[in-house]
Every structure is written in structure tokens, then in C-alpha cells.
Design a protein around this motif. Sequence first.
Motif, PDB file in Angstrom:
ATOM      1  N   MET A   1       0.827  -1.196   0.000  1.00 54.59           N
ATOM      2  CA  MET A   1       0.000   0.000   0.000  1.00 54.59           C
ATOM      3  C   MET A   1       0.871   1.259   0.000  1.00 54.59           C
ATOM      4  N   ILE A   2       0.324   2.362  -0.478  1.00 59.39           N
ATOM      5  CA  ILE A   2       1.029   3.632  -0.483  1.00 59.39           C
ATOM      6  C   ILE A   2       0.426   4.533   0.587  1.00 59.39           C
ATOM      7  N   ASP A   3       1.267   4.962   1.514  1.00 62.83           N
ATOM      8  CA  ASP A   3       0.827   5.924   2.509  1.00 62.83           C
ATOM      9  C   ASP A   3       0.948   7.313   1.900  1.00 62.83           C
ATOM     10  N   ILE A   4      -0.157   7.866   1.447  1.00 64.44           N
ATOM     11  CA  ILE A   4      -0.110   9.139   0.733  1.00 64.44           C
ATOM     12  C   ILE A   4       0.242  10.306   1.648  1.00 64.44           C
ATOM     13  N   GLU A   5       0.223  10.067   2.955  1.00 67.75           N
ATOM     14  CA  GLU A   5       0.592  11.124   3.886  1.00 67.75           C
ATOM     15  C   GLU A   5       2.101  11.154   4.130  1.00 67.75           C
ATOM     16  N   ASP A   6       2.774  10.024   3.889  1.00 66.53           N
ATOM     17  CA  ASP A   6       4.188   9.891   4.207  1.00 66.53           C
ATOM     18  C   ASP A   6       5.027  10.233   2.992  1.00 66.53           C
ATOM     19  N   ASP A   7       5.352  11.529   2.820  1.00 69.80           N
ATOM     20  CA  ASP A   7       6.162  11.951   1.684  1.00 69.80           C
ATOM     21  C   ASP A   7       7.454  12.630   2.105  1.00 69.80           C
ATOM     22  N   LYS A   8       7.739  12.649   3.404  1.00 73.97           N
ATOM     23  CA  LYS A   8       8.936  13.334   3.875  1.00 73.97           C
ATOM     24  C   LYS A   8       9.914  12.406   4.574  1.00 73.97           C
ATOM     25  N   MET A   9       9.423  11.273   5.053  1.00 69.87           N
ATOM     26  CA  MET A   9      10.296  10.394   5.821  1.00 69.87           C
ATOM     27  C   MET A   9      11.331   9.709   4.932  1.00 69.87           C
ATOM     28  N   HIS A  10      10.910   9.211   3.784  1.00 73.27           N
ATOM     29  CA  HIS A  10      11.830   8.516   2.899  1.00 73.27           C
ATOM     30  C   HIS A  10      11.230   8.476   1.495  1.00 73.27           C
ATOM     31  N   GLN A  17       6.478   8.648  -5.243  1.00 73.12           N
ATOM     32  CA  GLN A  17       6.558  10.051  -4.854  1.00 73.12           C
ATOM     33  C   GLN A  17       5.766  10.935  -5.813  1.00 73.12           C
ATOM     34  N   LEU A  18       5.791  10.587  -7.088  1.00 76.74           N
ATOM     35  CA  LEU A  18       5.016  11.351  -8.075  1.00 76.74           C
ATOM     36  C   LEU A  18       3.514  11.181  -7.841  1.00 76.74           C
ATOM     37  N   LEU A  19       3.109   9.970  -7.442  1.00 73.40           N
ATOM     38  CA  LEU A  19       1.696   9.756  -7.120  1.00 73.40           C
ATOM     39  C   LEU A  19       1.276  10.625  -5.945  1.00 73.40           C
ATOM     40  N   ARG A  20       2.132  10.689  -4.906  1.00 76.00           N
ATOM     41  CA  ARG A  20       1.822  11.543  -3.752  1.00 76.00           C
ATOM     42  C   ARG A  20       1.759  13.014  -4.166  1.00 76.00           C
ATOM     43  N   PHE A  21       2.683  13.400  -5.047  1.00 77.46           N
ATOM     44  CA  PHE A  21       2.697  14.778  -5.535  1.00 77.46           C
ATOM     45  C   PHE A  21       1.402  15.108  -6.263  1.00 77.46           C
ATOM     46  N   ARG A  22       0.924  14.144  -7.062  1.00 73.95           N
ATOM     47  CA  ARG A  22      -0.324  14.346  -7.798  1.00 73.95           C
ATOM     48  C   ARG A  22      -1.510  14.466  -6.848  1.00 73.95           C
ATOM     49  N   VAL A  23      -1.515  13.634  -5.799  1.00 71.45           N
ATOM     50  CA  VAL A  23      -2.588  13.704  -4.799  1.00 71.45           C
ATOM     51  C   VAL A  23      -2.554  15.053  -4.097  1.00 71.45           C
ATOM     52  N   ASP A  24      -1.351  15.525  -3.726  1.00 69.04           N
ATOM     53  CA  ASP A  24      -1.217  16.824  -3.066  1.00 69.04           C
ATOM     54  C   ASP A  24      -1.682  17.960  -3.960  1.00 69.04           C
ATOM     55  N   ALA A  25      -1.591  17.743  -5.295  1.00 69.29           N
ATOM     56  CA  ALA A  25      -2.020  18.777  -6.242  1.00 69.29           C
ATOM     57  C   ALA A  25      -3.536  18.832  -6.391  1.00 69.29           C
ATOM     58  N   GLY A  26      -4.237  17.869  -5.749  1.00 67.93           N
ATOM     59  CA  GLY A  26      -5.693  17.926  -5.747  1.00 67.93           C
ATOM     60  C   GLY A  26      -6.397  16.905  -6.608  1.00 67.93           C
ATOM     61  N   ASP A  27      -5.706  15.858  -7.034  1.00 67.25           N
ATOM     62  CA  ASP A  27      -6.328  14.816  -7.843  1.00 67.25           C
ATOM     63  C   ASP A  27      -7.124  13.880  -6.927  1.00 67.25           C
ATOM     64  N   LYS A  28      -8.414  14.138  -6.770  1.00 72.54           N
ATOM     65  CA  LYS A  28      -9.266  13.372  -5.857  1.00 72.54           C
ATOM     66  C   LYS A  28      -9.535  11.961  -6.372  1.00 72.54           C
ATOM     67  N   ASP A  29      -9.602  11.793  -7.702  1.00 68.42           N
ATOM     68  CA  ASP A  29      -9.825  10.456  -8.253  1.00 68.42           C
ATOM     69  C   ASP A  29      -8.655   9.535  -7.922  1.00 68.42           C
ATOM     70  N   LEU A  30      -7.445  10.043  -8.083  1.00 69.11           N
ATOM     71  CA  LEU A  30      -6.270   9.239  -7.752  1.00 69.11           C
ATOM     72  C   LEU A  30      -6.217   8.958  -6.256  1.00 69.11           C
ATOM     73  N   GLU A  31      -6.516   9.955  -5.455  1.00 66.85           N
ATOM     74  CA  GLU A  31      -6.494   9.768  -3.997  1.00 66.85           C
ATOM     75  C   GLU A  31      -7.512   8.712  -3.583  1.00 66.85           C
ATOM     76  N   ASN A  32      -8.711   8.766  -4.147  1.00 67.34           N
ATOM     77  CA  ASN A  32      -9.752   7.789  -3.808  1.00 67.34           C
ATOM     78  C   ASN A  32      -9.330   6.380  -4.232  1.00 67.34           C
ATOM     79  N   HIS A  33      -8.676   6.280  -5.415  1.00 67.42           N
ATOM     80  CA  HIS A  33      -8.208   4.970  -5.887  1.00 67.42           C
ATOM     81  C   HIS A  33      -7.179   4.381  -4.930  1.00 67.42           C
ATOM     82  N   LEU A  34      -6.195   5.185  -4.532  1.00 68.84           N
ATOM     83  CA  LEU A  34      -5.125   4.684  -3.668  1.00 68.84           C
ATOM     84  C   LEU A  34      -5.634   4.343  -2.271  1.00 68.84           C
ATOM     85  N   MET A  35      -6.677   5.013  -1.835  1.00 66.60           N
ATOM     86  CA  MET A  35      -7.193   4.792  -0.485  1.00 66.60           C
ATOM     87  C   MET A  35      -8.150   3.615  -0.404  1.00 66.60           C
ATOM     88  N   THR A  36      -8.833   3.298  -1.492  1.00 69.17           N
ATOM     89  CA  THR A  36      -9.919   2.308  -1.423  1.00 69.17           C
ATOM     90  C   THR A  36      -9.697   1.055  -2.262  1.00 69.17           C
TER      91      THR A  36
END
Length: 227
Positions: A1-10, A17-36
Motif C-alpha cells: 500500500m502507499i501511505d499518501i501522507e508519508d512523503d517526507k520520511m523517505h 513520490q510522483l503519485l503523492r505529488f499528484r494527490v497533493d495537487a488535488g487529484d481526488k480520483d487518484l487519492e480515492n483509488h489509492l485509499m480504497t
Amino acid sequence: MIDIEDDKMHNDCNFRQLLRFRVDAGDKDLENHLMTCAKNGMYTSWRIQNEILTTCNILILQHLVKNINAAKSFTILADETSDISKKEQLTLCIRYVNSGEKKLREDFLQFVEVKNMSGKALADTILQNLQSLGIETKYIVGQGYDGAAAMSGMFNGTQSHIRKKYPMALYIHCSSHCLNLAVSFACQISEIRNCMGTMQTISNFFGYPKRLNIFPTITKIFPGEKS
């Protein structure tokens, strides 16, 4: 699984990292996919990453080929070198005027492994690879290589074999290679050689992301200077 909140530890990989960057940019569809999504349906494995890279490569090449054919005139740039495994690699680039942007462009096409380094074999390799990409070779109007006999020879060089098929494809010694030869010749003077060595050392020192962070500080101290 990808922890979308953990982008600073490692950095677990650039792709994640690009997926997290995309989620931070506001891509709700990607965020919902990774979470569910189910663990076997995340589409983040190394196989999926390679498929994405291959697909992107195909789409980019198709776009470049379309623009090159639309220009109806282009120059071939090619150079050969050995990779880390000692295999000869031929680099193919195309220089053309983009009809939409009205700008001179130089685009990299691909690396090609070569086993025969004769002028005719290199010429055949270049033309075959251009044709396999869908490029109309009848639009070749120039060739830019180094000064090696296999490439520049008047009778048996790559450029001469290509000119036999495409007489408009004039050969010009690559200007970048000429500059490299000029710098190498100038480095016979100790002062210039030492200067070039100092510049390379400075460039290598700042060639790391952590050290690049110093430039904003320098800009604040010297606002009139460019980093």
C-alpha cells in the motif's frame, strides 16, 4: 500500500513520490483509488511502471515523428559510444524546424545497439531505424557526425553511403564535437586546463539536490545575481 501522507520520511521510489505529488495537487480520483482499491489492483508494481514508461515512449515518438514529417526537411545527428557493458550504442537525434512553433528543434529519438562499426553498416542502421519509426527518409537534407573516418569518410563513410541514396543530405562536421576538440586542444595550455578543472569541480560539487538548496540563500544575499 502507499501511505499518501508519508512523503517526507523517505523516498520509496520516484513513481510513488510522483503519485503523492499528484494527490497533493488535488487529484481526488487518484487519492480515492489509492485509499480504497484492493492490494492487487493498485497498478503500482514494477511491471505497471514499465508499461507506463513504454506507453509514454511510444506516444512521444509518435508525436515527434508527426512533427518531423510535417517539416519535410530534417538533419540527422548521430554518434556512437560504448555503454557500461562495453556494448557500442548509436545515439540518433533529429534537428528540424517545427512548423507549428516556427522554431528549430533538436529531438532525441533512441539508442541503437550496433555490432558492425563500418560506414555502410552504420548508414544502414540509421536509415532502417528512421524508417521503422515511420520517418520519411526522403526529407533528409543534412547529416551531422564527428570527424571519425567511419562517419565522415568521403568514399566509405556513413555520410557518403547515405548521400548515395539521398543526394540532398549534405554532411557537416558536428559543431558540438568541433567545440569539444577546440577545448581539448586549448587544455594543452596549463592555465586553461587548470581553469577547466576548477569549473568541473565546482559543477560536480553543486550537482546534488541538497547542495542546490544553497542557491535561494545566495539569491537573497545577492538579489541582483542569477543562480
